[in-house]
Design a protein around this motif. Structure first.
Motif, PDB file in Angstrom:
ATOM      1  N   ALA A  20       0.818  -1.216   0.000  1.00 41.60           N
ATOM      2  CA  ALA A  20       0.000   0.000   0.000  1.00 41.60           C
ATOM      3  C   ALA A  20       0.852   1.266   0.000  1.00 41.60           C
ATOM      4  O   ALA A  20       0.351   2.350  -0.297  1.00 41.60           O
ATOM      5  CB  ALA A  20      -0.943  -0.002   1.207  1.00 41.60           C
ATOM      6  N   THR A  21       2.152   1.136   0.319  1.00 42.81           N
ATOM      7  CA  THR A  21       3.027   2.310   0.337  1.00 42.81           C
ATOM      8  C   THR A  21       3.759   2.517  -0.983  1.00 42.81           C
ATOM      9  O   THR A  21       4.556   3.451  -1.113  1.00 42.81           O
ATOM     10  CB  THR A  21       4.054   2.219   1.486  1.00 42.81           C
ATOM     11  N   THR A  22       3.514   1.677  -1.974  1.00 44.24           N
ATOM     12  CA  THR A  22       4.128   1.845  -3.287  1.00 44.24           C
ATOM     13  C   THR A  22       3.757   3.223  -3.832  1.00 44.24           C
ATOM     14  O   THR A  22       2.593   3.612  -3.806  1.00 44.24           O
ATOM     15  CB  THR A  22       3.652   0.741  -4.247  1.00 44.24           C
ATOM     16  N   GLY A  23       4.741   3.944  -4.280  1.00 44.69           N
ATOM     17  CA  GLY A  23       4.501   5.294  -4.797  1.00 44.69           C
ATOM     18  C   GLY A  23       4.714   6.383  -3.767  1.00 44.69           C
ATOM     19  O   GLY A  23       4.712   7.560  -4.103  1.00 44.69           O
ATOM     20  N   PHE A  24       4.879   6.022  -2.477  1.00 47.72           N
ATOM     21  CA  PHE A  24       5.165   7.038  -1.468  1.00 47.72           C
ATOM     22  C   PHE A  24       6.551   7.617  -1.749  1.00 47.72           C
ATOM     23  O   PHE A  24       7.477   6.893  -2.125  1.00 47.72           O
ATOM     24  CB  PHE A  24       5.160   6.439  -0.061  1.00 47.72           C
ATOM     25  N   VAL A  25       6.711   8.922  -1.573  1.00 48.76           N
ATOM     26  CA  VAL A  25       7.975   9.612  -1.788  1.00 48.76           C
ATOM     27  C   VAL A  25       8.272  10.457  -0.555  1.00 48.76           C
ATOM     28  O   VAL A  25       7.402  11.193  -0.089  1.00 48.76           O
ATOM     29  CB  VAL A  25       7.894  10.541  -3.030  1.00 48.76           C
ATOM     30  N   GLN A  90      12.147  14.281  -4.545  1.00 43.41           N
ATOM     31  CA  GLN A  90      12.725  13.776  -3.300  1.00 43.41           C
ATOM     32  C   GLN A  90      13.757  14.784  -2.804  1.00 43.41           C
ATOM     33  O   GLN A  90      14.410  15.454  -3.590  1.00 43.41           O
ATOM     34  CB  GLN A  90      13.404  12.434  -3.526  1.00 43.41           C
ATOM     35  N   GLY A  91      13.869  14.899  -1.487  1.00 44.89           N
ATOM     36  CA  GLY A  91      14.923  15.726  -0.906  1.00 44.89           C
ATOM     37  C   GLY A  91      14.701  17.218  -1.010  1.00 44.89           C
ATOM     38  O   GLY A  91      15.652  17.976  -1.183  1.00 44.89           O
ATOM     39  N   VAL A  92      13.467  17.660  -0.871  1.00 45.22           N
ATOM     40  CA  VAL A  92      13.144  19.085  -0.906  1.00 45.22           C
ATOM     41  C   VAL A  92      13.340  19.663   0.497  1.00 45.22           C
ATOM     42  O   VAL A  92      13.063  19.007   1.504  1.00 45.22           O
ATOM     43  CB  VAL A  92      11.694  19.313  -1.391  1.00 45.22           C
ATOM     44  N   LEU A  93      13.808  20.879   0.573  1.00 45.59           N
ATOM     45  CA  LEU A  93      13.950  21.590   1.833  1.00 45.59           C
ATOM     46  C   LEU A  93      12.933  22.717   1.847  1.00 45.59           C
ATOM     47  O   LEU A  93      12.926  23.569   0.958  1.00 45.59           O
ATOM     48  CB  LEU A  93      15.370  22.150   1.969  1.00 45.59           C
ATOM     49  N   GLU A  94      12.058  22.702   2.835  1.00 48.82           N
ATOM     50  CA  GLU A  94      11.068  23.775   3.002  1.00 48.82           C
ATOM     51  C   GLU A  94      11.552  24.685   4.112  1.00 48.82           C
ATOM     52  O   GLU A  94      11.749  24.245   5.253  1.00 48.82           O
ATOM     53  CB  GLU A  94       9.704  23.201   3.372  1.00 48.82           C
TER      54      GLU A  94
END
Length: 174
Positions: A20-25, A90-94
């Motif tokens: 169910a977590t397939t596609g989670f990023v 992936q790996g975004v900094l907010e």
């Protein structure tokens, strides 16, 4: 011979990945910042991030700055396309700026590395950690740990304008 990663399946508390977590990023980490000018300069000029999205919320008195290490030419020009594109990275900094904090004296936010400890650091992988550290030194970036400090001679830690630690590593052995 089994794959080395198979040994991780025996670590207590580690479950097999649920379908169910397939596609989670893992998309982003948020840091609160005191002064957006200082932080944006640090993350863009010093560390090479690109500003990929920016939102102001004047009624709530805060602004959001999303940064990622991407080619600026890849950033969609259309706002709705850009929002969806950023959400898939992936790996975004907010960076979150609460308006008015830039005028306050001293540190505004806990960096997580003094008592009580909590948040530790973010990490940036660079092609050549020695060259990167020489550049940071020349730019006057404060270090928490230089390559020559301590037992771990293959990592360094620098500090951003709010005192958050940024670990600097390289993917290959020194």
């Amino acid at each position: 011979m089994s794959h080395p990663i198979a040994a991780l399946a025996n670590v207590p508390g580690v479950a097999a990945r649920d379908a169910a977590t397939t596609g989670f990023v893992f998309n982003h980490t948020m840091l609160r910042i005191k002064d957006p000018r200082a932080s944006l300069d640090f993350y863009t000029r010093v560390l090479g991030f690109s500003l990929v999205r920016h939102n102001d919320f004047p009624e709530a008195e805060f602004s959001l700055y999303f940064l990622a290490i991407v080619d600026p030419a890849d950033i969609p020009g259309d706002e709705s396309e850009r929002k969806a594109w950023v959400a898939g990275l992936q790996g975004v900094l907010e960076l979150t700026h609460n308006h008015g904090t830039e005028a306050q004296d001293g540190a505004v936010y806990h960096d997580g590395n003094s008592e009580p400890r909590g948040f530790g650091h973010i990490c940036l992988s660079v092609p050549d950690v020695r060259a990167a550290c020489e550049r940071f030194e020349a730019l006057g970036v404060p270090f928490q740990k230089r390559l020559t400090d301590g037992r771990m001679k293959d990592i360094a830690f620098i500090k951003d304008p709010d005192g958050y630690w940024v670990e600097i590593i390289q993917p290959t052995p020194l």
